[in-house]
Scaffold this active site. Structure first.
Site, mmCIF file in Angstrom:
data_model
loop_
_atom_site.group_PDB
_atom_site.id
_atom_site.type_symbol
_atom_site.label_atom_id
_atom_site.label_comp_id
_atom_site.label_asym_id
_atom_site.label_seq_id
_atom_site.Cartn_x
_atom_site.Cartn_y
_atom_site.Cartn_z
ATOM 1 N N LYS A 65 0.850 -1.205 0.000
ATOM 2 C CA LYS A 65 0.000 0.000 0.000
ATOM 3 C C LYS A 65 0.883 1.251 0.000
ATOM 4 O O LYS A 65 2.088 1.180 0.270
ATOM 5 C CB LYS A 65 -0.907 -0.015 1.225
ATOM 6 C CG LYS A 65 -0.145 0.039 2.553
ATOM 7 C CD LYS A 65 -1.065 -0.184 3.748
ATOM 8 C CE LYS A 65 -0.276 -0.162 5.046
ATOM 9 N NZ LYS A 65 -1.111 -0.539 6.198
ATOM 10 N N TYR A 111 16.644 29.123 8.253
ATOM 11 C CA TYR A 111 15.389 29.758 8.715
ATOM 12 C C TYR A 111 15.278 29.730 10.230
ATOM 13 O O TYR A 111 15.618 28.722 10.865
ATOM 14 C CB TYR A 111 14.182 29.005 8.155
ATOM 15 C CG TYR A 111 13.863 29.303 6.705
ATOM 16 C CD1 TYR A 111 13.501 30.581 6.303
ATOM 17 C CD2 TYR A 111 13.891 28.290 5.758
ATOM 18 C CE1 TYR A 111 13.186 30.850 4.977
ATOM 19 C CE2 TYR A 111 13.565 28.543 4.434
ATOM 20 C CZ TYR A 111 13.213 29.831 4.047
ATOM 21 O OH TYR A 111 12.897 30.073 2.736
HETATM 22 C C1 LIG Z 1 -0.269 -1.577 6.828
HETATM 23 C C2 LIG Z 1 -0.831 -2.821 7.381
HETATM 24 C C3 LIG Z 1 -0.014 -3.919 7.670
HETATM 25 C C4 LIG Z 1 1.501 -3.868 7.577
HETATM 26 O O1 LIG Z 1 1.996 -3.309 8.773
HETATM 27 P P1 LIG Z 1 3.560 -3.155 9.044
HETATM 28 O O2 LIG Z 1 3.651 -2.622 10.423
HETATM 29 O O3 LIG Z 1 4.057 -2.181 8.028
HETATM 30 O O4 LIG Z 1 4.153 -4.491 8.872
HETATM 31 C C5 LIG Z 1 -0.607 -5.092 8.090
HETATM 32 N N1 LIG Z 1 -1.955 -5.160 8.244
HETATM 33 C C6 LIG Z 1 -2.774 -4.121 7.998
HETATM 34 C C7 LIG Z 1 -4.233 -4.266 8.206
HETATM 35 C C8 LIG Z 1 -2.241 -2.914 7.573
HETATM 36 O O5 LIG Z 1 -3.062 -1.892 7.353
#
Ligand SMILES: *Cc1c(COP(=O)(O)O)cnc(C)c1O
Length: 358
Positions: free
Chosen positions: A35, A255
């Site tokens: 994702k 800044y």
């Molecule tokens: C993003 C996500 C993961 C992966 O989590 P990590 O901590 O990056 O391993 C697993 N399950 C769900 C439902 C997620 O949204």
């Protein structure tokens, strides 16, 4: 010549990290979570690198899933947030996506749907995160409805841990007990392990792991972890020094004039800023590598530039290579200096940074 900002993506490291995740639970399958553009690494190239071995991919929404299909990837794709509208269901069925079902309204859409093929669903159980999912008490009846539903071919229970990176909290035991009871009683498959649980909670492995951040070689833990030691960084973010000046004692840099020194400082200006995704929350002292040697960021990060201390690096100058994180400087360490987590640093990298794949 062009600006030297770049992110090198080490695809071999991602494959190594996926294998390391799977090796924690022989017999289990693993959803490679890609994702948010594979946490900034590029969803399509990352998924292609994993195409020969990933059991499934995990994304947040149907748009991300369709991007994988358009690139020719054939694996099941888990929609971790489910579907947002009933009209996604025929697409889900045709494309072989596996949606999470977390709410009553999704359940009734499924019950009313007339689909070209029945779909497996991942029923989300709220065991304590209180973000998405059905209360454990409601789950037996929901499973019964899903099993009676023509649109559904199979039901698996999923949950998400709030604190699997913090073993001392006791929360994971509590969540695990709640879901395990249901899995046993209802005789379903289960998925509950994010990266931290893949590495530290063998009792949570079950049939489907869901590693995300670990694929990219970053640890979710604040503490040392023996499995995380074996991860390989999947991104090296680098640029170069474009100017150098001697800043006299008492003068400030950048800044807000937040940094000044009692001694003269030799300061290098680096072509990298928050317009590239480098965090503006990085404080003076944040480690950076110049020509492979550690030094520190000084002053505030601006949109296109940041400044580093070259006082002890007399050979560094215009054109010196600067690594912001990567193989020699863990992104998790940089994240601590920014009061954040490696997830945000990686996902917030902007499109201005060219990714190159090796
Ligand atoms: C993003 C996500 C993961 C992966 O989590 P990590 O901590 O990056 O391993 C697993 N399950 C769900 C439902 C997620 O949204």
């Amino acid at each position: 010549m062009s600006r030297k900002v770049r992110a090198d993506i080490h695809l071999d490291a991602i494959v190594h990290n996926y294998r390391l995740a799977r090796a924690q639970a022989p017999g289990a399958s693993a959803v490679a979570v890609v994702k948010a553009n594979a946490y900034g690494h590029g969803a399509v190239p990352v998924a292609r690198a994993l195409a020969a071995e990933a059991d499934a991919f995990g994304v947040a929404c149907i748009e991300e899933a369709l991007e994988l299909r358009a690139a020719g990837l054939a694996q099941p794709v888990v929609l971790l947030e489910g579907f947002f509208d009933a009209d996604e269901l025929p697409v889900i069925a045709r494309q072989g996506f596996w949606p999470a079902v977390h709410s009553e309204h999704q359940l009734s859409w499924l019950e009313q749907a007339d689909l070209p093929a029945a779909i497996p669903v991942w029923l989300k159980v709220d065991t304590g995160m209180h973000r998405l999912g059905f209360d454990p008490e409601a789950v037996p009846a929901v499973v019964e409805r899903l099993r009676a539903c023509a649109a559904v071919s199979e039901v698996l229970l999923m949950t998400h841990f709030a604190c699997s990176d913090e073993p001392e909290k006791g929360m994971t035991e509590h969540q695990l007990a709640r879901i395990s009871t249901l899995v046993e009683a209802l005789e379903t498959g289960a998925s509950m392990s994010n990266s931290a649980a893949v590495m530290a909670w063998p009792a949570a492995h079950y049939q489907w792991l869901r590693p995300g951040i670990m694929l990219y070689g970053a640890t979710p833990f604040e503490h040392a972890d023996p499995v995380a030691e074996g991860l390989q960084a999947a991104m090296t973010l680098s640029s170069e020094i474009i100017a150098v000046r001697e800043v006299p004692a008492g003068e400030s840099v950048g800044y807000g004039a937040t940094f000044s020194s009692e001694h003269p400082v030799r300061v290098g200006t680096v072509a990298m800023g928050y317009g590239d995704g480098y965090s503006r929350h990085a404080r003076t002292g944040t480690p950076v590598l110049v020509d492979g040697q550690r030094t520190r960021l000084v002053g505030r990060v601006s949109m296109d530039m940041l400044t580093v201390d070259l006082t002890d690096l007399p050979h560094a100058g215009v054109g010196s290579r600067v690594e912001l994180w990567g193989r020699q400087l863990p992104v998790s360490e940089v994240a601590r200096w920014c009061d954040t987590i490696p997830y945000t640093l990686l996902t917030c990298l902007t499109p201005r940074v060219p990714r190159s794949y090796e």
